[in-house]
Design a protein around this motif. Structure first.
Motif, mmCIF file in Angstrom:
data_model
loop_
_atom_site.group_PDB
_atom_site.id
_atom_site.type_symbol
_atom_site.label_atom_id
_atom_site.label_comp_id
_atom_site.label_asym_id
_atom_site.label_seq_id
_atom_site.Cartn_x
_atom_site.Cartn_y
_atom_site.Cartn_z
ATOM 1 N N PHE A 12 11.450 -0.124 -2.613
ATOM 2 C CA PHE A 12 12.117 1.138 -2.928
ATOM 3 C C PHE A 12 11.858 1.611 -4.356
ATOM 4 C CE2 PHE A 12 14.564 0.123 0.876
ATOM 5 C CZ PHE A 12 14.763 1.377 1.431
ATOM 6 N N ILE A 13 11.629 0.687 -5.285
ATOM 7 C CA ILE A 13 11.351 1.110 -6.661
ATOM 8 C C ILE A 13 9.987 1.808 -6.707
ATOM 9 C CG2 ILE A 13 10.847 0.306 -8.996
ATOM 10 C CD1 ILE A 13 12.903 -1.891 -8.592
ATOM 11 N N GLY A 14 9.958 2.994 -7.249
ATOM 12 C CA GLY A 14 8.721 3.763 -7.326
ATOM 13 C C GLY A 14 8.259 4.333 -6.005
ATOM 14 N N LEU A 15 9.165 4.455 -5.044
ATOM 15 C CA LEU A 15 8.788 4.881 -3.701
ATOM 16 C C LEU A 15 8.166 6.273 -3.679
ATOM 17 C CD1 LEU A 15 8.845 4.084 -0.705
ATOM 18 C CD2 LEU A 15 11.157 5.021 -0.564
ATOM 19 N N GLY A 16 8.624 7.146 -4.573
ATOM 20 C CA GLY A 16 8.104 8.508 -4.563
ATOM 21 C C GLY A 16 7.135 8.818 -5.684
ATOM 22 N N THR A 17 6.720 7.800 -6.455
ATOM 23 C CA THR A 17 5.864 8.076 -7.614
ATOM 24 C C THR A 17 4.430 8.382 -7.212
ATOM 25 O OG1 THR A 17 5.474 5.710 -7.922
ATOM 26 C CG2 THR A 17 7.275 6.687 -9.173
ATOM 27 N N GLN A 18 3.936 7.744 -6.166
ATOM 28 C CA GLN A 18 2.574 8.027 -5.727
ATOM 29 C C GLN A 18 2.537 9.272 -4.843
ATOM 30 O OE1 GLN A 18 0.093 4.727 -4.320
ATOM 31 N NE2 GLN A 18 1.715 3.293 -4.909
ATOM 32 N N SER A 19 1.478 10.029 -4.973
ATOM 33 C CA SER A 19 1.301 11.186 -4.105
ATOM 34 C C SER A 19 1.028 10.721 -2.677
ATOM 35 C CB SER A 19 0.120 12.035 -4.586
ATOM 36 O OG SER A 19 0.310 12.470 -5.906
ATOM 37 N N MET A 20 1.395 11.561 -1.741
ATOM 38 C CA MET A 20 1.032 11.279 -0.350
ATOM 39 C C MET A 20 -0.471 11.474 -0.161
ATOM 40 S SD MET A 20 4.019 12.734 2.122
ATOM 41 C CE MET A 20 5.555 11.823 2.285
ATOM 42 N N TRP A 21 -1.040 10.681 0.736
ATOM 43 C CA TRP A 21 -2.461 10.867 1.031
ATOM 44 C C TRP A 21 -2.614 11.494 2.410
ATOM 45 C CZ3 TRP A 21 -6.255 7.749 3.939
ATOM 46 C CH2 TRP A 21 -5.670 6.827 4.806
ATOM 47 N N TYR A 22 -3.851 11.600 2.871
ATOM 48 C CA TYR A 22 -4.183 12.390 4.060
ATOM 49 C C TYR A 22 -3.332 12.029 5.279
ATOM 50 C CZ TYR A 22 -6.898 14.081 8.044
ATOM 51 O OH TYR A 22 -7.285 14.674 9.216
ATOM 52 N N ASP A 23 -3.224 10.729 5.592
ATOM 53 C CA ASP A 23 -2.475 10.324 6.780
ATOM 54 C C ASP A 23 -1.001 10.705 6.670
ATOM 55 O OD1 ASP A 23 -4.802 9.298 7.753
ATOM 56 O OD2 ASP A 23 -4.026 7.288 8.138
ATOM 57 N N GLU A 24 -0.460 10.585 5.471
ATOM 58 C CA GLU A 24 0.942 10.953 5.281
ATOM 59 C C GLU A 24 1.134 12.460 5.394
ATOM 60 O OE1 GLU A 24 3.148 8.004 2.394
ATOM 61 O OE2 GLU A 24 1.236 8.603 1.516
ATOM 62 N N LEU A 25 0.163 13.225 4.916
ATOM 63 C CA LEU A 25 0.226 14.671 5.120
ATOM 64 C C LEU A 25 0.288 14.986 6.612
ATOM 65 C CD1 LEU A 25 0.010 17.591 3.919
ATOM 66 C CD2 LEU A 25 -2.454 17.398 4.361
ATOM 67 N N SER A 26 -0.499 14.250 7.404
ATOM 68 C CA SER A 26 -0.468 14.446 8.853
ATOM 69 C C SER A 26 0.925 14.185 9.410
ATOM 70 C CB SER A 26 -1.489 13.511 9.519
ATOM 71 O OG SER A 26 -1.442 13.634 10.926
ATOM 72 N N THR A 27 1.590 13.152 8.886
ATOM 73 C CA THR A 27 2.961 12.877 9.319
ATOM 74 C C THR A 27 3.869 14.052 9.034
ATOM 75 O OG1 THR A 27 2.751 10.476 9.033
ATOM 76 C CG2 THR A 27 4.969 11.402 8.956
ATOM 77 N N ALA A 342 0.818 -4.999 -10.520
ATOM 78 C CA ALA A 342 -0.347 -4.259 -11.012
ATOM 79 C C ALA A 342 -0.463 -2.900 -10.337
ATOM 80 C CB ALA A 342 -1.618 -5.077 -10.781
ATOM 81 N N VAL A 343 -0.209 -2.860 -9.032
ATOM 82 C CA VAL A 343 -0.287 -1.581 -8.310
ATOM 83 C C VAL A 343 0.770 -0.609 -8.825
ATOM 84 C CG1 VAL A 343 0.004 -0.483 -6.050
ATOM 85 C CG2 VAL A 343 -1.356 -2.564 -6.256
ATOM 86 N N GLN A 344 1.961 -1.113 -9.123
ATOM 87 C CA GLN A 344 3.018 -0.243 -9.648
ATOM 88 C C GLN A 344 2.666 0.316 -11.018
ATOM 89 O OE1 GLN A 344 5.738 0.996 -8.448
ATOM 90 N NE2 GLN A 344 6.066 -0.139 -6.568
ATOM 91 N N ARG A 345 1.882 -0.431 -11.805
ATOM 92 C CA ARG A 345 1.630 -0.048 -13.189
ATOM 93 C C ARG A 345 0.320 0.725 -13.393
ATOM 94 N NH1 ARG A 345 4.316 -3.139 -17.166
ATOM 95 N NH2 ARG A 345 2.429 -3.104 -18.443
ATOM 96 N N ASP A 346 -0.643 0.544 -12.530
ATOM 97 C CA ASP A 346 -1.987 1.094 -12.753
ATOM 98 C C ASP A 346 -2.284 2.170 -11.713
ATOM 99 O OD1 ASP A 346 -4.659 1.629 -13.173
ATOM 100 O OD2 ASP A 346 -5.291 -0.469 -13.212
ATOM 101 N N ARG A 347 -2.410 3.410 -12.150
ATOM 102 C CA ARG A 347 -2.660 4.522 -11.214
ATOM 103 C C ARG A 347 -4.015 4.402 -10.524
ATOM 104 N NH1 ARG A 347 0.834 8.543 -10.936
ATOM 105 N NH2 ARG A 347 2.425 8.790 -12.550
ATOM 106 N N ASN A 348 -4.965 3.709 -11.161
ATOM 107 C CA ASN A 348 -6.273 3.540 -10.532
ATOM 108 C C ASN A 348 -6.208 2.660 -9.296
ATOM 109 O OD1 ASN A 348 -7.825 5.163 -12.230
ATOM 110 N ND2 ASN A 348 -8.081 3.521 -13.726
ATOM 111 N N LEU A 349 -5.124 1.910 -9.140
ATOM 112 C CA LEU A 349 -4.955 1.045 -7.977
ATOM 113 C C LEU A 349 -4.091 1.695 -6.905
ATOM 114 C CD1 LEU A 349 -4.317 -2.347 -9.825
ATOM 115 C CD2 LEU A 349 -6.494 -1.408 -9.023
ATOM 116 N N GLN A 350 -3.668 2.920 -7.141
ATOM 117 C CA GLN A 350 -2.746 3.602 -6.244
ATOM 118 C C GLN A 350 -3.472 4.657 -5.412
ATOM 119 O OE1 GLN A 350 0.314 5.193 -8.796
ATOM 120 N NE2 GLN A 350 0.983 3.161 -9.482
#
Length: 485
Positions: A12-27, A342-350
């Motif tokens: 739940f922490i950071g659940l909305g920080t990443q943008s949605m990607w293509y599959d989520e847009l489809s949802t 690392a994924v939570q901290r580095d945008r290149n991994l998101q």
């Protein structure tokens, strides 16, 4: 309880920080609109059964349609999987230590965390498959009508969430029917719900298959997808150092060997059954490939991950091998936590940061065209973050002078994951207009947005012919959208 709380925090922490990607847009597109048209949208734009989308529609009405709100159902499902996995371990004879080890490994597994933070059906499918596994164990041990019915209902719900749940539910069903073939009431309780529910799902599955929406999977080599499957199971899509997966794979192999060879007899028997279930779960899709149905993909096979983790946890808890099993569990858990952090901290991994790209597009100045001119399908997720954005036909003539070309500056040193994760998943994008438009388009500015950049051009004419913005070789792949204030 503490393990479950930790699992919730990781999801739940950071659940909305990443943008949605293509599959989520489809949802979001499927669950937006009239409820009466929901099934029709699922039929023609999805390759997944309806249960997740029905629940997501209700969920979004209750909690909102923001990124975090829509994803929160998956986060909850991922969190609930942890205590259910603990109960499965105890049901197969594992002690409290084995149960806690399994719960902890499920809680920190990066692949399960990743899809617990995605607005798709995978986390819910994993939860329901794990619930079905619990009732499978109970029904195997005690073939009552109640246990058989509970297994059947949980299995049906799992398959109604994701078709690949069948690779686990199917072998479980075969095992129950064979072992308790002389129990007619039990067999009726198991088979009747699955038969009726399956009959309802088959026509939908056939229609969805006919759309060809999943045919892209076989465009990638099977060897490449199997390597991705092993790596993602071990360290997830966004690992900071891909070599870490070898450490996890090695520790997993050792722990499984310990469970199969050194555990107490009852636990050893169940470890072998679960190991066979995992082998069957991966093997059935490979057999389907030979028969011409190639849908082998890491996230489709996520449903076999919890049974595998149960075996690993049982091996890690074997007392006869003292420290070795615990060392394996510690290595897996430590690597998983490092990856998750690392994924939570580095945008290149998101996931790709479409919010930043949208911010770089000065949509306040009036209508403008936004162009993804090469391998652009994943870029359509940007529409979620641009005001009133919509795709436009290549044959359109649009009354605007401003055109933005979105491109990628460079591939990050951490590498790329092609169809999920890592913000460079669209490595073929370029931010230049096609040759031949130099006289009609004048470069104005370039803005950076993480690994992406937005190059803005002004047209010398009061309107723009969309077809002129895309090179002929790219017209089957380009996406052009219009955004307005």
């Amino acid at each position: 309880m503490l393990v479950t709380i930790g699992a919730a925090a990781l999801r739940f922490i950071g659940l909305g920080t990443q943008s949605m990607w293509y599959d989520e847009l489809s949802t979001t597109q499927v669950i937006t609109g009239s409820v009466s048209g929901l099934l029709d949208r699922i039929r023609h734009s999805e390759g997944t059964p309806p249960l997740y989308f029905v629940l997501a529609t209700v969920w979004s009405h209750a909690f909102g349609s923001g990124d975090a709100a829509i994803r929160s159902m998956s986060a909850l499902a991922g969190t609930l999987t942890v205590p259910v996995a603990y109960l499965v371990t105890r049901a197969v004879g594992g002690g409290r230590r084995a149960g806690l080890l399994v719960a902890a490994l499920v809680a920190v597994n990066p692949f399960l965390i990743w899809y617990s933070q995605e607005a798709r059906a995978y986390a819910l499918a994993v939860l329901l498959v794990t619930v079905a596994l619990l009732f499978f164990v109970k029904a195997f041990q005690e073939p009552t009508t109640r246990n058989g019915l509970l297994f059947a209902v949980a299995g049906l719900l799992a398959v109604a969430t994701h078709y690949f749940a069948l690779v686990v539910i199917g072998p479980e069903l075969v095992a129950l029917v064979y072992v308790h073939r002389h129990e007619p009431r039990f067999l009726a309780a198991v088979l009747a719900p699955l038969a009726v529910g399956g009959a309802l799902l088959v026509p939908l599955a056939a229609l969805q298959r006919s759309t060809g929406l999943q045919d892209w999977i076989s465009d990638w080599s099977l060897a490449f997808r199997l390597r991705s499957l092993a790596r993602f199971f071990a360290i997830g899509p966004g690992a900071p150092e891909p070599w870490l997966w070898w450490l996890v794979v090695g520790a997993t192999v050792v722990a499984v060997a310990l469970a199969l060879a050194f555990g107490p007899a009852p636990e050893r028997s169940w470890a072998r059954r679960l190991a066979l279930l995992v082998v069957a779960g991966v093997g059935i899709p490979l057999v389907a490939v030979v028969l011409g149905n190639d849908y082998v993909l890491d996230r489709n096979l996520i449903v076999v991950l919890v049974p595998l983790i149960v075996v690993v946890g049982m091996g890690a808890a074997v007392r006869r091998t003292a420290w070795l099993g615990l060392a394996c569990a510690a290595a897996i858990a430590a690597t998983s936590i490092v990856t998750a952090v690392a994924v939570q901290r580095d945008r290149n991994l998101q996931r790709a940061d479409w919010r930043a790209v949208a911010h770089a597009i000065d949509h306040r100045s009036g209508p403008r065209l936004v162009v993804f001119n090469t391998s652009a399908v994943l870029g359509s997720a940007l529409m979620r973050y641009l005001p009133n954005a919509r795709p436009v036909s290549l044959d359109a003539q649009v009354p605007t002078r401003t055109v933005d070309f979105v491109g990628l500056t460079k591939v990050p040193a951490s590498g790329c994951d092609w169809w999920s994760g890592r913000s460079c998943s669209i490595v073929f994008l370029v931010d230049q207009p096609p040759p031949g438009t130099g006289k009609s388009l004048r470069w104005v500015a370039t803005r950076r947005a993480g690994p992406f950049r937005v190059a803005t051009y002004e047209s010398s004419a009061p309107s723009v012919n969309v077809r002129d913005l895309v090179a002929p070789s790219d017209r089957n792949h380009a996406i052009v959208m219009l955004t307005e204030r």
